[in-house]
Structure formats: C-alpha cells, structure tokens
Design an enzyme around this catalytic site. Sequence first.
Site, short mmCIF file in Angstrom:
data_model
loop_
_atom_site.label_atom_id
_atom_site.label_comp_id
_atom_site.label_asym_id
_atom_site.label_seq_id
_atom_site.Cartn_x
_atom_site.Cartn_y
_atom_site.Cartn_z
N ARG A 1 0.84 -1.21 0.00
CA ARG A 1 0.00 0.00 0.00
C ARG A 1 0.87 1.25 0.00
NH1 ARG A 1 -1.86 0.97 4.35
NH2 ARG A 1 -0.84 -0.64 5.60
N LYS B 1 -8.40 -2.73 0.88
CA LYS B 1 -8.18 -1.95 2.10
C LYS B 1 -8.96 -0.64 2.11
CE LYS B 1 -5.57 -4.65 4.52
NZ LYS B 1 -6.10 -5.27 5.76
N HIS C 1 -9.65 -5.19 12.54
CA HIS C 1 -8.57 -5.72 11.71
C HIS C 1 -8.09 -7.00 12.38
CE1 HIS C 1 -4.31 -5.27 9.84
NE2 HIS C 1 -5.13 -5.85 8.99
N SER D 1 -0.17 -6.68 9.31
CA SER D 1 0.39 -7.59 8.32
C SER D 1 1.73 -8.13 8.80
CB SER D 1 0.58 -6.87 6.99
OG SER D 1 -0.65 -6.45 6.47
N LYS E 1 -1.76 -13.19 11.49
CA LYS E 1 -3.22 -13.30 11.46
C LYS E 1 -3.69 -14.42 10.54
CE LYS E 1 -4.83 -9.46 10.03
NZ LYS E 1 -3.57 -9.13 9.37
N THR E 2 -3.18 -14.41 9.32
CA THR E 2 -3.61 -15.41 8.35
C THR E 2 -3.08 -16.80 8.70
OG1 THR E 2 -3.73 -13.76 6.58
CG2 THR E 2 -3.53 -16.05 5.91
N ASP F 1 -8.80 -11.52 7.83
CA ASP F 1 -8.31 -10.13 7.91
C ASP F 1 -9.31 -9.10 8.44
OD1 ASP F 1 -6.15 -8.31 7.45
OD2 ASP F 1 -7.19 -7.57 5.68
N ARG G 1 2.43 -11.90 -2.18
CA ARG G 1 1.10 -12.25 -1.66
C ARG G 1 0.41 -13.28 -2.55
NH1 ARG G 1 -1.05 -9.76 3.24
NH2 ARG G 1 0.36 -8.03 3.68
#
Length: 630
Positions: A149, A295, A316, A334, A338-339, A353, A421
């Site tokens: 981003r 996002k 988030h 990130s 989390k994933t 997410d 990604r």
Amino acid sequence: MFLSKTVVRNIPKILHRSRGAASTAYRTLSAGVLENNGALHSFKTKTPISLKKAPLLKAPQLRRNKSTVVSNDNERDLYNVSQTFTGPTACESVPNFVSTLGISGPTTVYRNLTFQELFDHEKANKEGQIASAEYGETFTVDTGKFTGRSPQDKWIVKNVGSESDGNIDWGKVNQPASPEVFDELFDKAVAHFSSLEKVYVGDVLCGANPQTQKKIRFVHELAWQQHFVTNMFIRPETSEQLEGFDPDFTVINACSLVDDDWKRHNLHSDTAVVFNIEKKTAVIFGTWYGGENKKGIFSLMHYWLPLSSPAQMSMHCSANVGKEGDSALFFGLSGTGKTTLSADPNRALIGDDEHGWDEDGIYNFEGGCYAKTINLSENTEPDIYRAIKTDAMLENVAIKEQSDGKLVPDYFDVSKTQNGRVSYPIFHIPGYHKPQIAGHPKDIIFLTCDAFGVLPPVSKLSSGQAMYHFLSGYTAKVAGTERGVTEPTATFSAGFGAAFLTLHPTRYADLLQEKLNKHGSSAYLVNTGWSGGAYGVGERMSIDVSRSCINAILDGSINDTEFRTDDVFGFSVPESLPNVDSNVLNPRNAWEDKDAYDATLQKLATMYSNNFEKFLGKSTVDYTEFGPKV
C-alpha cells in the site's frame, strides 16, 4: 402436491448446494444466456421457469449453529452469474452505471465473469504469467514499483459540514482532500474509461451480516484486478442479486493513469487513492497494487459500522471457530500471523483479515484471503500452501523457469519484495466456516511482532490491560508491507490497524471494552516476533512455538498452569506450556546479556508510555493505569 412457502423459498439454495442432475439443472437456469440483439440486450434463460433467490437467514439463527464444515468441491462452479454486454448501449445495460458514473464509451462490458472466464481473459490479455504451483496452475502478476500500500497517497474528501466531516479523525492517516480535487480526478477517470473499448465491472458484497451488508462496485480495465476483487469480496450467488444493483460505494480503478497535477492538487505524488464518502465513490490513480482495492473498502467499514444503530465493532483481525462453536479473534498487522495462525486444521476458518462484531456475534467482511508468501512451505503453513491453485492469484512472487520449461513459484526468493502475496477464495481452505458468522468470541488474541525481543510469547491480559494494548497496537512494521520499509521497525498502530481507522481510535476501544465486559471474552497478547535478543541479534519465534501458545489458549489448557506477574508490564505470564521452552516463556532467560535485556525492556516500556499520552482524556475510561511501570 403442494409445497410449503418455506420449501419454495429455499429451492434455489437447496439445489445450489446439492450434487447431481437437479443441481446442474438449476445452475444452468440461474446462469442464463446473454445475447446481443443489435442495440438491445436481453438476459434469457433456456426455459421460462424462474426460481427466486432464497432470503438470507437472520444472523442470530445462523450463529446458534456449531462450526459448519462443508465440501468445497463445486463452489468454483457455483459462482456463475457472468454477464457480457456488447454493442453501443453496452454500458447502459449495467444498472446504475451510466446514470451514476457517466462512463458510456466502451462497447463491451464484462460483468462478474466466472473464475474460468477471468483466467481466460488474463491469458488472452497477457496480463501476467501462469505458474505451475504444486496444486494447480496459478495466475501471477507483477505490480511494478508498488508492492504494498501507499498510505501517504490515500485521501478522504473533506466535505465541509457533512456527516463525515464531523466524524472523521482527520490527520496523517485520514488526510483531507478538497471536493474540487476529487471532481477533477473523477472526471479524468471517467474520460479514460469512456475512451476504452472494453471494461470490467465487478458487483460484489462486503459483510456477511445481511443487516449491514454493503453493495460494492469495482470498475477495472484489467481482468486480473477483477479476479482479485472476485477472490476477496463476497460473490453474488444468483443473477437476481445483480438485477437493479445499486451500489453503496463504487471504486473506479484507473491504475494506468497518474495525477500529473498532483502539486497543484496539494498531494504527495502523482499516485492518488481518493475517497468521497458523500458521493459514494473512490478513484485510484498510479498504483497497480491489488491491496488498495480491498483496504479502501475496509476503511469505509470502519466508518459505517460504529456509526450504525446499534453501533457495531469493525476489526482488523482474523477469526476461526471450534467444533463446539467457540470462536476466537486474532488482531494484528500484516506479518504478525493473522492469516497463518487462524488457518488451523482443527478449527474452521471464518476469515483472515476483516471482521465485524454486532449484537449477535462476529462475521466476516470478505469472501477470500490475502496471505503473505515469504518463506511459505507446505510443512509450516499447509492450508495456505495448498490454497495456491487454479483461481488463486500470486502477486509479486518470484517465478523460476525449470529445465522442462515450466514456471514455478519460489517463495524463498524475496529479491522483488518481502511482501509477496497470494489471494484466493475462501473455499480454497478445507472445512471453512460456511455461514461466515459465529457467536461472541471466547478468546481475543492480540498478535505483535516485537522487534526488541523482550515480550514473552504469550501473556494473559485483564480487561483494562486489553484496552491499553488494543489502543497501543505495538508491533513492528514488517519489511515490504509498505513502501520504504526494508527492515522491521518498531511502531504503534492503534487497534492493530490505525492505517484503516477512520474514526478516533478511542471510539473503537470503547466499543471493544463494552463487548468484552458484556460477553466475558478473555484477552491475550501473543508475540510472534523475536526471542533471545532484538532484531539482528535474536531469532524470530518459530511458527511451532506460536501455534503451541495459541493451542493452549483455545483449548483452555493455559489456565491449568501457574502464572507470574511481569514486573514492568503487569500482565500474567505462564510458567510452562506444552511444547514451549520455559526459557522462551520467560524472555529474560533467553538473553545472554541480562543487563541489556533489562535496559531494552525499560526502553520499550517508555515507548509505550510516551505513545499513550495522545489518548489521555480522549476515551470514556482512563486506561493509563493498565500500562507498564516506567
């Protein structure tokens, strides 16, 4: 024979989720056939039979169910609402397209293409390469210099006196742009798309809760970007959901354009991602990074939900649910896990997410996952590794040519970026939680990547400490996640996602505190960062250690051990856990230089304290007393 109204209403879902001839027949009917009759466009089915879409079940009714594990063999084919319009009135065939946006030039509009059609278009357009991943051919794209981003280029229009003007937390995260700048960029984007021969339109949904679900429209010039949002958002189940589609928000992604007048517009560069909440439209200029699509809508959910009645929590975080319906939330930026940590073979994934929390429980915003691929292997992250197959899409991942000419992904080559990604539809995860909603969470886990190496791998928090750490949002920016970040840098990000918070962080903290107290959820801080020293000296926590800590939380065994109270931070640290070295549980023991550890711990505590000063007097509760002793 007479059928009850309930049975009749649910015929479509029954047939959609069945196998065999009945299911195939229904899918054929509901998909229909698009034909071009000169200037007239009609949607025709093979027979006059019409089966209406079943109404969504109310959230409370679904949430009472235990974890729902489903077969995902046919879900790819179930997404079949594709429409292609051609001719001089192609754009007019898309509801609320020309009248709302003014885009009228393209003579071909591809709307909600199927997964196979998207794959075919990507190949025909030569938009990337096809990698021979172990579990199936996977399309790959390179997004150029933008591999993450670009937060300094995100703007929100300040419409003076509007609802958003009075609620947005204006500042470095939510930078104000003028309505005039937006109008110029909007007109430029519309003129660009009107000059094209073809355009891709994706009408998707955000939020599994039908009460607050948002209709989102994406306008793209590239098939792979439509593929991305098709993976990431909730896909319409029937063509009837597209009839009269009136979007709550539209994103015009003009990524091939730049803002040549950025200096006159008082922007930071010729890249611009600008949202106008009152006009329900955003424009994207100059960045090809797929994550900007998702996002941006996430930030809007952070605006809409807390202002709804009753107020809902936007988060988030990732989420999963156990076989007994016990759900858990994993907050984190990130790169914190989390994933990875929510993809648990013993639990059903809800999402990786973005989630909401309302009066009935939690629910996913999305219809897919967006996982980092750095050092990915089947041994360490099997679910994610196996999800990389046809319909997944690799982004900025190194591709190597083998001797037989095949192109294969190399997840250990980060010469392009450490933020490689993969996006994939959630049905690529075996046994995912089909309802996408669950009851109130039993456990709330704050994930942090401690670059200083002084936090224990797991700590239990009191309610007050949970709010302190939620507002602090301490972690390290992981290399590659944002432009200009090449190594982990200590940072504080309120709500473990300050970059996406449109309101003041304390408004989310007050909401979370209310829910924790009401539903009795337990909170933990889990460090997936460094142990035995700071970054450059110590080592990153292994996934096995982090999983063992998470397992102890979720199965409740963490409550069977003795705890010590940390002298500085005051949280409770377990003395022992299965499969975790006791020296790792007590981070001071893992350091060779104890004096260096003590000094570094005080340094981090001081950073926490200094950061928290900005929240004094902003919340309904003063959480300062729950922070570290400096």
